[in-house]
Design a protein around this motif. Sequence first.
Motif, PDB file in Angstrom:
ATOM      1  N   MET A  56      12.398   4.931  12.475  1.00 14.90           N
ATOM      2  CA  MET A  56      12.212   3.972  13.572  1.00 14.90           C
ATOM      3  C   MET A  56      11.347   2.787  13.154  1.00 14.90           C
ATOM      4  O   MET A  56      11.589   1.655  13.553  1.00 14.90           O
ATOM      5  CB  MET A  56      11.495   4.663  14.757  1.00 14.90           C
ATOM      6  CG  MET A  56      12.329   5.666  15.498  1.00 14.90           C
ATOM      7  SD  MET A  56      13.632   4.845  16.422  1.00 14.90           S
ATOM      8  CE  MET A  56      12.633   3.926  17.614  1.00 14.90           C
ATOM      9  N   LEU A  57      10.320   3.062  12.382  1.00 10.93           N
ATOM     10  CA  LEU A  57       9.297   2.043  12.101  1.00 10.93           C
ATOM     11  C   LEU A  57       9.703   1.048  11.020  1.00 10.93           C
ATOM     12  O   LEU A  57       9.328  -0.117  11.073  1.00 10.93           O
ATOM     13  CB  LEU A  57       7.988   2.721  11.684  1.00 10.93           C
ATOM     14  CG  LEU A  57       7.267   3.512  12.766  1.00 10.93           C
ATOM     15  CD1 LEU A  57       6.163   4.360  12.154  1.00 10.93           C
ATOM     16  CD2 LEU A  57       6.672   2.559  13.802  1.00 10.93           C
ATOM     17  N   ILE A  74       0.847  -1.195   0.000  1.00 12.49           N
ATOM     18  CA  ILE A  74       0.000   0.000   0.000  1.00 12.49           C
ATOM     19  C   ILE A  74       0.885   1.248   0.000  1.00 12.49           C
ATOM     20  O   ILE A  74       1.723   1.424   0.885  1.00 12.49           O
ATOM     21  CB  ILE A  74      -0.936   0.025   1.237  1.00 12.49           C
ATOM     22  CG1 ILE A  74      -1.737  -1.280   1.337  1.00 12.49           C
ATOM     23  CG2 ILE A  74      -1.870   1.239   1.181  1.00 12.49           C
ATOM     24  CD1 ILE A  74      -2.593  -1.396   2.597  1.00 12.49           C
ATOM     25  N   GLY A  75       0.695   2.116  -1.003  1.00  5.48           N
ATOM     26  CA  GLY A  75       1.404   3.385  -1.064  1.00  5.48           C
ATOM     27  C   GLY A  75       0.499   4.521  -0.605  1.00  5.48           C
ATOM     28  O   GLY A  75      -0.482   4.301   0.115  1.00  5.48           O
ATOM     29  N   ILE A  96       7.996   0.315   5.143  1.00  2.00           N
ATOM     30  CA  ILE A  96       9.257   0.621   4.431  1.00  2.00           C
ATOM     31  C   ILE A  96       9.259   2.113   4.052  1.00  2.00           C
ATOM     32  O   ILE A  96       8.211   2.754   4.041  1.00  2.00           O
ATOM     33  CB  ILE A  96       9.446  -0.229   3.140  1.00  2.00           C
ATOM     34  CG1 ILE A  96       8.351   0.076   2.100  1.00  2.00           C
ATOM     35  CG2 ILE A  96       9.484  -1.708   3.469  1.00  2.00           C
ATOM     36  CD1 ILE A  96       8.622  -0.509   0.716  1.00  2.00           C
ATOM     37  N   PHE A  97      10.446   2.621   3.714  1.00  2.59           N
ATOM     38  CA  PHE A  97      10.513   3.995   3.198  1.00  2.59           C
ATOM     39  C   PHE A  97       9.701   4.085   1.912  1.00  2.59           C
ATOM     40  O   PHE A  97       9.637   3.129   1.132  1.00  2.59           O
ATOM     41  CB  PHE A  97      11.961   4.385   2.871  1.00  2.59           C
ATOM     42  CG  PHE A  97      12.832   4.615   4.070  1.00  2.59           C
ATOM     43  CD1 PHE A  97      12.444   5.472   5.102  1.00  2.59           C
ATOM     44  CD2 PHE A  97      14.087   4.002   4.161  1.00  2.59           C
ATOM     45  CE1 PHE A  97      13.269   5.695   6.190  1.00  2.59           C
ATOM     46  CE2 PHE A  97      14.914   4.221   5.254  1.00  2.59           C
ATOM     47  CZ  PHE A  97      14.498   5.068   6.271  1.00  2.59           C
ATOM     48  N   VAL A 103       1.372   4.144   6.569  1.00  7.26           N
ATOM     49  CA  VAL A 103       1.545   3.728   7.968  1.00  7.26           C
ATOM     50  C   VAL A 103       0.476   4.374   8.839  1.00  7.26           C
ATOM     51  O   VAL A 103      -0.153   3.722   9.679  1.00  7.26           O
ATOM     52  CB  VAL A 103       2.962   4.096   8.482  1.00  7.26           C
ATOM     53  CG1 VAL A 103       3.042   4.004   9.999  1.00  7.26           C
ATOM     54  CG2 VAL A 103       4.003   3.187   7.839  1.00  7.26           C
ATOM     55  N   GLU A 104       0.240   5.652   8.606  1.00  6.14           N
ATOM     56  CA  GLU A 104      -0.756   6.356   9.405  1.00  6.14           C
ATOM     57  C   GLU A 104      -2.163   5.823   9.109  1.00  6.14           C
ATOM     58  O   GLU A 104      -2.978   5.636  10.022  1.00  6.14           O
ATOM     59  CB  GLU A 104      -0.674   7.858   9.118  1.00  6.14           C
ATOM     60  CG  GLU A 104      -1.314   8.682  10.208  1.00  6.14           C
ATOM     61  CD  GLU A 104      -1.205  10.178   9.940  1.00  6.14           C
ATOM     62  OE1 GLU A 104      -0.249  10.600   9.264  1.00  6.14           O
ATOM     63  OE2 GLU A 104      -2.094  10.903  10.403  1.00  6.14           O
ATOM     64  N   ALA A 105      -2.435   5.566   7.825  1.00  6.09           N
ATOM     65  CA  ALA A 105      -3.768   5.087   7.450  1.00  6.09           C
ATOM     66  C   ALA A 105      -4.077   3.737   8.094  1.00  6.09           C
ATOM     67  O   ALA A 105      -5.172   3.515   8.597  1.00  6.09           O
ATOM     68  CB  ALA A 105      -3.892   4.998   5.929  1.00  6.09           C
ATOM     69  N   ILE A 106      -3.104   2.831   8.085  1.00  6.00           N
ATOM     70  CA  ILE A 106      -3.372   1.477   8.573  1.00  6.00           C
ATOM     71  C   ILE A 106      -3.083   1.335  10.066  1.00  6.00           C
ATOM     72  O   ILE A 106      -3.906   0.809  10.817  1.00  6.00           O
ATOM     73  CB  ILE A 106      -2.536   0.438   7.769  1.00  6.00           C
ATOM     74  CG1 ILE A 106      -3.020   0.392   6.312  1.00  6.00           C
ATOM     75  CG2 ILE A 106      -2.592  -0.944   8.399  1.00  6.00           C
ATOM     76  CD1 ILE A 106      -4.431  -0.133   6.117  1.00  6.00           C
ATOM     77  N   LEU A 107      -1.939   1.798  10.504  1.00  7.95           N
ATOM     78  CA  LEU A 107      -1.553   1.553  11.900  1.00  7.95           C
ATOM     79  C   LEU A 107      -1.940   2.695  12.833  1.00  7.95           C
ATOM     80  O   LEU A 107      -1.895   2.546  14.048  1.00  7.95           O
ATOM     81  CB  LEU A 107      -0.038   1.308  11.994  1.00  7.95           C
ATOM     82  CG  LEU A 107       0.509   0.128  11.180  1.00  7.95           C
ATOM     83  CD1 LEU A 107       2.025   0.064  11.300  1.00  7.95           C
ATOM     84  CD2 LEU A 107      -0.129  -1.192  11.646  1.00  7.95           C
ATOM     85  N   GLY A 108      -2.294   3.854  12.236  1.00  4.10           N
ATOM     86  CA  GLY A 108      -2.648   5.002  13.063  1.00  4.10           C
ATOM     87  C   GLY A 108      -1.442   5.634  13.743  1.00  4.10           C
ATOM     88  O   GLY A 108      -1.600   6.416  14.676  1.00  4.10           O
TER      89      GLY A 108
END
Length: 187
Positions: A136-137, A38-39, A152-153, A124-129
């Motif tokens: 770090m992630l 997912i981008g 990933i970057f 990352v924000e959309a899925i993991l909040g």
Amino acid sequence: MDPEQLKQCRDCTACPLADTRQNVVISRGNPEARLMLIGEAPGAKEDALGQPFVGRSGKTLDRLLQDVGFQLDRDLYICNAVKCRPPGNRRPKRGELSACRRWLDLQLAQVDPQVIVLAGATAVEAILGLKGGMTMLRGTWTTWQNRLVMPIFHPSYLLRHSPDAKGGPWDLTRHDLATVRRRLCER
Ligand code: URA
Ligand code: SF4
């Protein structure tokens, strides 16, 4: 998506991005794959061609995926958090992400991937909040809804760095994708 859902998605006007898009960019790759990437959102090239990750970022992504042994058409399904291009490639707004979520949720339900790669901070924000902190992630497994998740970057970030820097973002991303591939080979 079945033909009716595809039509509905291509006609979607649930957020203002509908006004400026050329094409709704839904997916490429294999809907039966165990891996979903997912981008963020389509760029100019994606908007023009109606396919995700087909511009410079996409070429970079494809190259790295192939470097670690993935077969593009077989091994993964690629999509974005938002299906229409934000003007000037700005980041999608929260309201746009939430309006478009129904399509992403449908894709997740139908593809039902065991493993998800999240390319960049927006995904990352959309899925993991979780907000920010890609340094770090990235490279660390998390689980979400019973699926393994690897941040990933974003490839556009790689394009601002030299591909040859030892231990740089390109190397790290190749390492992360190799970790994903190994995990899928084990399962
Ligand atoms: N960047 C993204 O996040 N997605 C695309 O499809 C293209 C560029
Ligand atoms: Fe619909 Fe998503 Fe396009 Fe907005 S970005 S119009 S919610 S498909």
